[in-house]
Design an enzyme around this catalytic site. Structure first.
Site, mmCIF file in Angstrom:
data_model
loop_
_atom_site.group_PDB
_atom_site.id
_atom_site.type_symbol
_atom_site.label_atom_id
_atom_site.label_comp_id
_atom_site.label_asym_id
_atom_site.label_seq_id
_atom_site.Cartn_x
_atom_site.Cartn_y
_atom_site.Cartn_z
ATOM 1 N N HIS A 220 0.831 -1.199 0.000
ATOM 2 C CA HIS A 220 0.000 0.000 0.000
ATOM 3 C C HIS A 220 0.872 1.259 0.000
ATOM 4 O O HIS A 220 0.571 2.245 -0.672
ATOM 5 C CB HIS A 220 -0.913 -0.012 1.220
ATOM 6 C CG HIS A 220 -1.781 1.192 1.279
ATOM 7 N ND1 HIS A 220 -2.857 1.349 0.445
ATOM 8 C CD2 HIS A 220 -1.687 2.308 2.016
ATOM 9 C CE1 HIS A 220 -3.402 2.520 0.679
ATOM 10 N NE2 HIS A 220 -2.724 3.117 1.635
ATOM 11 N N ARG A 320 -9.498 0.049 -12.963
ATOM 12 C CA ARG A 320 -9.798 -1.016 -11.986
ATOM 13 C C ARG A 320 -11.244 -0.856 -11.541
ATOM 14 O O ARG A 320 -11.545 -0.100 -10.627
ATOM 15 C CB ARG A 320 -8.878 -0.888 -10.768
ATOM 16 C CG ARG A 320 -7.421 -1.262 -11.005
ATOM 17 C CD ARG A 320 -6.655 -1.157 -9.703
ATOM 18 N NE ARG A 320 -5.362 -1.789 -9.736
ATOM 19 C CZ ARG A 320 -4.197 -1.152 -9.867
ATOM 20 N NH1 ARG A 320 -4.168 0.167 -9.999
ATOM 21 N NH2 ARG A 320 -3.067 -1.818 -9.865
ATOM 22 N N ARG A 356 -10.943 -3.009 -17.108
ATOM 23 C CA ARG A 356 -10.734 -4.365 -16.607
ATOM 24 C C ARG A 356 -11.987 -4.834 -15.882
ATOM 25 O O ARG A 356 -12.512 -4.109 -15.025
ATOM 26 C CB ARG A 356 -9.540 -4.408 -15.649
ATOM 27 C CG ARG A 356 -9.342 -5.805 -15.077
ATOM 28 C CD ARG A 356 -8.130 -5.916 -14.221
ATOM 29 N NE ARG A 356 -8.316 -5.283 -12.924
ATOM 30 C CZ ARG A 356 -7.361 -5.199 -11.991
ATOM 31 N NH1 ARG A 356 -6.155 -5.670 -12.259
ATOM 32 N NH2 ARG A 356 -7.596 -4.632 -10.844
ATOM 33 N N GLU A 445 -0.927 -12.388 -15.448
ATOM 34 C CA GLU A 445 -0.569 -12.233 -14.035
ATOM 35 C C GLU A 445 -0.119 -13.562 -13.434
ATOM 36 O O GLU A 445 0.273 -13.626 -12.279
ATOM 37 C CB GLU A 445 -1.774 -11.709 -13.244
ATOM 38 C CG GLU A 445 -2.325 -10.413 -13.826
ATOM 39 C CD GLU A 445 -3.424 -9.821 -12.988
ATOM 40 O OE1 GLU A 445 -3.144 -8.994 -12.125
ATOM 41 O OE2 GLU A 445 -4.589 -10.205 -13.218
ATOM 42 N N ASN A 468 2.488 -6.854 -10.732
ATOM 43 C CA ASN A 468 2.325 -7.036 -9.281
ATOM 44 C C ASN A 468 1.967 -8.491 -8.978
ATOM 45 O O ASN A 468 2.593 -9.143 -8.147
ATOM 46 C CB ASN A 468 1.207 -6.136 -8.731
ATOM 47 C CG ASN A 468 1.359 -4.690 -9.149
ATOM 48 O OD1 ASN A 468 2.441 -4.270 -9.500
ATOM 49 N ND2 ASN A 468 0.275 -3.936 -9.109
ATOM 50 N N ASP A 469 0.947 -8.977 -9.668
ATOM 51 C CA ASP A 469 0.555 -10.368 -9.435
ATOM 52 C C ASP A 469 1.503 -11.338 -10.114
ATOM 53 O O ASP A 469 1.761 -12.424 -9.591
ATOM 54 C CB ASP A 469 -0.895 -10.599 -9.900
ATOM 55 C CG ASP A 469 -1.881 -10.198 -8.814
ATOM 56 O OD1 ASP A 469 -1.646 -10.560 -7.647
ATOM 57 O OD2 ASP A 469 -2.859 -9.505 -9.124
ATOM 58 N N ARG A 479 2.197 -10.718 -2.261
ATOM 59 C CA ARG A 479 2.598 -9.367 -2.709
ATOM 60 C C ARG A 479 2.550 -8.322 -1.607
ATOM 61 O O ARG A 479 3.090 -7.227 -1.764
ATOM 62 C CB ARG A 479 1.764 -8.920 -3.923
ATOM 63 C CG ARG A 479 0.298 -8.809 -3.648
ATOM 64 C CD ARG A 479 -0.474 -8.583 -4.936
ATOM 65 N NE ARG A 479 -0.707 -7.167 -5.185
ATOM 66 C CZ ARG A 479 -1.462 -6.699 -6.174
ATOM 67 N NH1 ARG A 479 -2.024 -7.519 -7.031
ATOM 68 N NH2 ARG A 479 -1.643 -5.407 -6.327
ATOM 69 N N CYS A 516 0.926 -2.950 -17.095
ATOM 70 C CA CYS A 516 0.123 -2.034 -16.278
ATOM 71 C C CYS A 516 0.382 -2.242 -14.784
ATOM 72 O O CYS A 516 -0.273 -1.631 -13.954
ATOM 73 C CB CYS A 516 -1.362 -2.163 -16.583
ATOM 74 S SG CYS A 516 -2.031 -3.769 -16.125
HETATM 75 C C1 PEP Z 1 -1.130 -6.279 -11.251
HETATM 76 O O1 PEP Z 1 -1.363 -7.333 -10.658
HETATM 77 O O2 PEP Z 1 0.020 -5.955 -11.652
HETATM 78 C C2 PEP Z 1 -2.216 -5.336 -11.534
HETATM 79 C C3 PEP Z 1 -2.017 -4.258 -12.267
HETATM 80 O O3 PEP Z 1 -3.429 -5.607 -10.969
HETATM 81 P P1 PEP Z 1 -3.782 -5.241 -9.425
HETATM 82 O O4 PEP Z 1 -2.613 -4.494 -8.856
HETATM 83 O O5 PEP Z 1 -5.033 -4.460 -9.477
HETATM 84 O O6 PEP Z 1 -3.928 -6.627 -8.856
HETATM 85 MG MG MG Z 2 -3.431 -8.002 -10.406
#
Ligand code: PEP
Ligand code: MG
Length: 583
Positions: A220, A320, A356, A445, A468-469, A479, A516
Site C-alpha cells: 500500500h 480497476r 478491466r 498475471e 504485481n501479481d 505481494r 500495467c
Molecule cells: C497487477 O497485478 O500488476 C495489476 C495491475 O493488478 P492489481 O494491482 O489491481 O492486482
Molecule cells: Mg493483479
C-alpha cells in the site's frame, strides 16, 4: 525484443527530448558531496529525491502495568474523555479528508468511538476494578469479538475498532496520537508500515518522502507514494531508529536514506529536487524514445477522478472497476455501472480506454459475491475465476460496458484479470465479442499465461502484463509481504524473462502487449520494458512525467541494450546497477 516501428523517423527527437536535457544525475551530485554519518538501504519504490527532517508515525501505545483504582468515578471520567478525544480526532480527520470514501469511513469510525454500548462496557470494566487504559482495552476487545463473530462486512469493521482503541488509550496515557504526526513544517515520514487508514489524510504539501521498515514494491505504501508523487523507500531496516528531527535525504531510485546530513545540505538537495520536479512537470507529448519510437503512456485509474490533474497521458491502460463494487452488500445496478464507465469514456474521447472486468478476491474481498472463505485465497477463486461461480456478474458488467461504449465516441478495450489458460481467454472473448465489444484482451498475471502468451493471443486482441501479481505468482511470494520485498522486486531477471516472452508473442502476432503493473512506473525499468518489446506502459498520473522523460532520453537501441543487461543479470540489484551505469 523491440523492433523499429514502421513509420517512425529515427534520428528525430520528439518534443519531450528537447525539453529534457540534464536532470536527476545533477540532483544526485548534491548527495554525492555529502559525507553522511550513516546510509540506510532499502528498496526504492517511488522515484525522486527529497531531504528534510524526519518525524516518525507514532505506533499503537503499549499498555502499562495495571494500576489499582481508588476512585472509580474519576477513572470512568478519564476513560470516557479518552474515547471522546479519539472520536473528536477522527471527526477532525473526516472533515479534512478530500476523498469522499475516506471521509465516510472516518465519520463512521468517529460514530463508533462514541457508541453508548462501548461506553457502557468501559463503565462495567472500571466497575470491576480496571484502570481507564485497561478498561478501554477490554471493552474494545469484547466489541471486536462481537463484530468478528457476525462475519462478512461487519467483521471487516474490527480493524476500525482497533484504531479507536489505540487512539483512546494513547489519549488516556498522554501519548502522541497514533498516526501521521503534524510537526508544523514539511517532514520525511518514517513508519514501521503504512495502512490505508494512516494515510487518507496524508498531505503531499507537508510530507516530503516516505520511508518504512516493512512493505514491498506492491505494498500500500508503494501505491500511495506513487499516486502522491512522493519519493519512497520501503523494507528499510533501521528507518524507525532515526530520531525525530534528524536531517536526512531519501533517494527513491536507489533506495538510499542518508542520515545526519545537516540542514544546509538538505536544503540544497531539496532545492534541486523541486527544480527537477518542476522540469518534469513541464514535459508533454506522447511517449517516445529519443529516436521517435512510440510507446503509449497510459493511466491506471479507479474512477474518473484519478484521471484528473492535467497529466497529458494518451488514454487509460487499466481502469480497476472493482472500486465501484467495494464495500457493497449488493452489486451496483446496471445504470450505476453504465454511468461510471461512460464517465471515464467521456473523459478520454477518441483515446484507448482499457476497462478491466471485476478483479475480486484476496486483497479485494467483495462481500456481495458471497464467495466461501478459502484457506489460500490468493490461489483460489479470484479474478476471472469468479465467473466460474457467478457468471452472471461478469455478463452484467460486459452488458454495462457495451452500453456505455454505444453511448460514447470512444471504443473501449476490455480485459479480464488473472487469465490462466487459453480456454479461459476464449470463453472471455466469446462473452465480450457477443456483446459487440471489439478490443478484447487479458491480463498476464500468472506464469502459465506468460508461458502460453502466443496461444492466448490466438484468442485475444491484446495482453496487459500485471507485474504485481505476476511477481507474486512467479516467486511464490505474497505481494503484501514486506519480508519478501527482494523477491517481489520488479527488476528480478526471471520476471523480465517472462515479460520478454509475452512481448515476443505480441510481436509475432502483430498485437499490442503492455505493462500495467507498478513496474511500468519505474523510469529506469521502463526503458528495459520498452527494450523487451512492450508497446505501452500504464501507471498512476503522477508517474507519467518521469517515465516520459526517461524514454525521451534513450534511443530504441539503448532500450534494447538495457533490456539485455537486465536479462543477463543474476539478481535485481545487479540488473538495476548495470542499467543505471549505462544511463
Ligand atoms: C497487477 O497485478 O500488476 C495489476 C495491475 O493488478 P492489481 O494491482 O489491481 O492486482
Ligand atoms: Mg493483479
Amino acid at each position: 525484443m523491440l523492433e523499429p516501428a514502421p513509420g517512425t523517423e529515427p534520428g528525430r527527437s520528439p518534443e519531450t527530448a528537447s525539453t529534457t536535457a540534464a536532470s536527476d544525475p545533477a540532483t544526485r551530485e548534491a548527495a554525492a558531496a555529502v559525507t553522511p554519518s550513516e546510509t540506510l538501504r532499502g528498496l526504492g519504490i517511488s522515484p525522486g529525491r527529497s531531504a528534510g527532517r524526519v518525524h516518525q508515525m507514532a505506533g499503537p501505545p503499549l499498555l502499562p502495568n495495571p494500576v489499582p483504582v481508588t476512585d472509580p468515578a474519576a477513572e470512568i471520567t478519564r476513560a470516557v474523555r479518552g474515547l471522546e478525544d479519539a472520536a473528536e480526532e477522527l471527526a477532525r480527520r473526516a472533515a479534512k479528508a478530500a476523498d469522499p470514501a475516506a471521509r465516510d469511513i472516518l465519520e463512521a469510525q468517529a460514530v463508533m468511538a462514541g457508541d453508548p454500548m462501548l461506553r457502557e462496557s468501559v463503565d462495567q470494566y472500571v466497575g470491576a476494578g480496571m484502570d481507564a487504559a485497561h478498561a478501554i482495552d477490554a471493552a474494545c476487545a469484547h466489541h471486536r469479538q462481537v463484530l468478528v463473530s457476525v462475519g462478512g462486512y461487519v467483521a471487516e469493521r474490527a480493524s476500525d475498532l482497533d484504531d479507536i482503541r489505540n487512539r483512546a488509550i494513547a489519549a488516556v496515557l498522554g501519548l502522541p496520537m497514533p498516526g501521521v504526526p503534524s510537526p508544523g513544517h514539511p517532514f520525511i515520514l518514517t513508519a514501521e508500515d503504512l495502512a490505508p487508514a494512516d494515510t487518507v489524510n496524508l498531505d503531499p504539501g507537508s510530507v516530503l518522502a516516505l520511508v518504512t521498515e516493512k512493505g514491498g514494491p506492491t505494498s500500500h505504501t508503494a501505491i500511495l507514494a506513487r499516486a502522491l508523487g512522493l519519493p519512497a523507500v520501503v523494507a528499510c531496516s533501521g528507518a524507525t531508529g532515526i530520531d525525530d528531527g534528524t536531517w536526512v535525504s531519501v533517494d527513491g531510485d536507489t533506495g538510499e536514506v542518508s542520515t545526519d546530513i545537516g540542514e544546509e545540505v538538505a536544503g540544497e538537495i531539496q532545492r534541486r529536487a523541486l527544480a527537477e520536479r518542476d522540469r518534469l512537470g513541464r514535459t508533454s507529448g506522447p511517449g517516445r524514445t529519443a529516436d521517435g519510437y512510440p510507446v503509449k503512456l497510459l493511466l491506471n485509474i479507479g474512477s474518473v477522478a484519478d484521471a484528473q490533474g492535467g497529466v497529458a497521458a494518451e488514454g487509460v491502460g487499466l481502469f480497476r472497476t472493482e472500486f465501484l463494487f467495494l464495500d457493497r452488500r449488493t452489486a451496483p445496478t446496471h445504470e450505476e455501472q453504465v454511468s461510471a464507465y461512460a464517465a471515464v469514456l467521456h473523459a478520454f474521447p477518441g483515446a484507448q480506454v482499457v476497462i478491466r472486468t471485476l478483479d475480486a478476491g484476496t486483497d479485494k474481498p467483495l462481500p456481495f459475491l458471497g464467495l466461501a472463505d478459502e484457506i489460500n485465497p490468493a490461489l483460489g477463486v479470484r479474478g476471472l475465476r469468479v465467473a466460474r461461480r457467478r457468471p452472471e456478474v461478469l455478463d452484467a458488467q460486459l452488458d454495462a460496458i457495451a452500453e456505455a461504449a454505444g453511448a460514447s465516441d470512444a471504443s473501449p478495450w476490455v480485459m479480464a484479470p488473472m487469465v490462466t489458460t487459453p480456454g479461459e481467454a476464449a470463453d472471455f472473448a466469446r462473452r465480450a465479442r457477443s456483446r459487440g465489444l471489439v478490443n478484447v484482451g487479458g491480463m498476464v498475471e500468472v506464469p502459465a499465461a506468460a508461458l502460453h502468451a502466443r496461444r492466448l493471443l490466438d484468442e485475444l486482441d491484446f495482453l496487459s502484463i500485471g507485474t504485481n501479481d505476476l511477481s507474486q505468482y512467479t516467486f511464490a511470494s505474497d505481494r503484501q509481504h514486506g519480508d519478501l520485498a527482494d523477491l517481489l522486486d520488479p527488476w528480478q531477471p526471471a520476471l523480465l524473462h517472462l515479460i520478454a516472452q509475452c512481448a515476443e508473442a505480441g510481436r509475432a502476432a502483430g498485437k499490442p502487449v503492455g505493462v500495467c503493473g507498478e513496474a511500468a512506473a519505474d523510469p529506469l525499468l521502463a526503458t528495459v520494458l520498452v527494450g523487451l518489446g512492450v508497446t505501452s506502459l500504464s501507471m498512476s498520473a503522477r508517474s507519467v512525467p518521469a517515465v516520459r522523460d526517461a524514454l525521451a532520453r534513450h534511443s530504441a537501441d539503448q532500450c534494447r541494450h538495457n533490456a539485455q543487461l537486465a536479462l543477463a543479470a543474476h539478481d535485481p540489484d545487479e540488473a538495476r546497477r548495470a542499467v543505471r551505469e549505462a544511463w
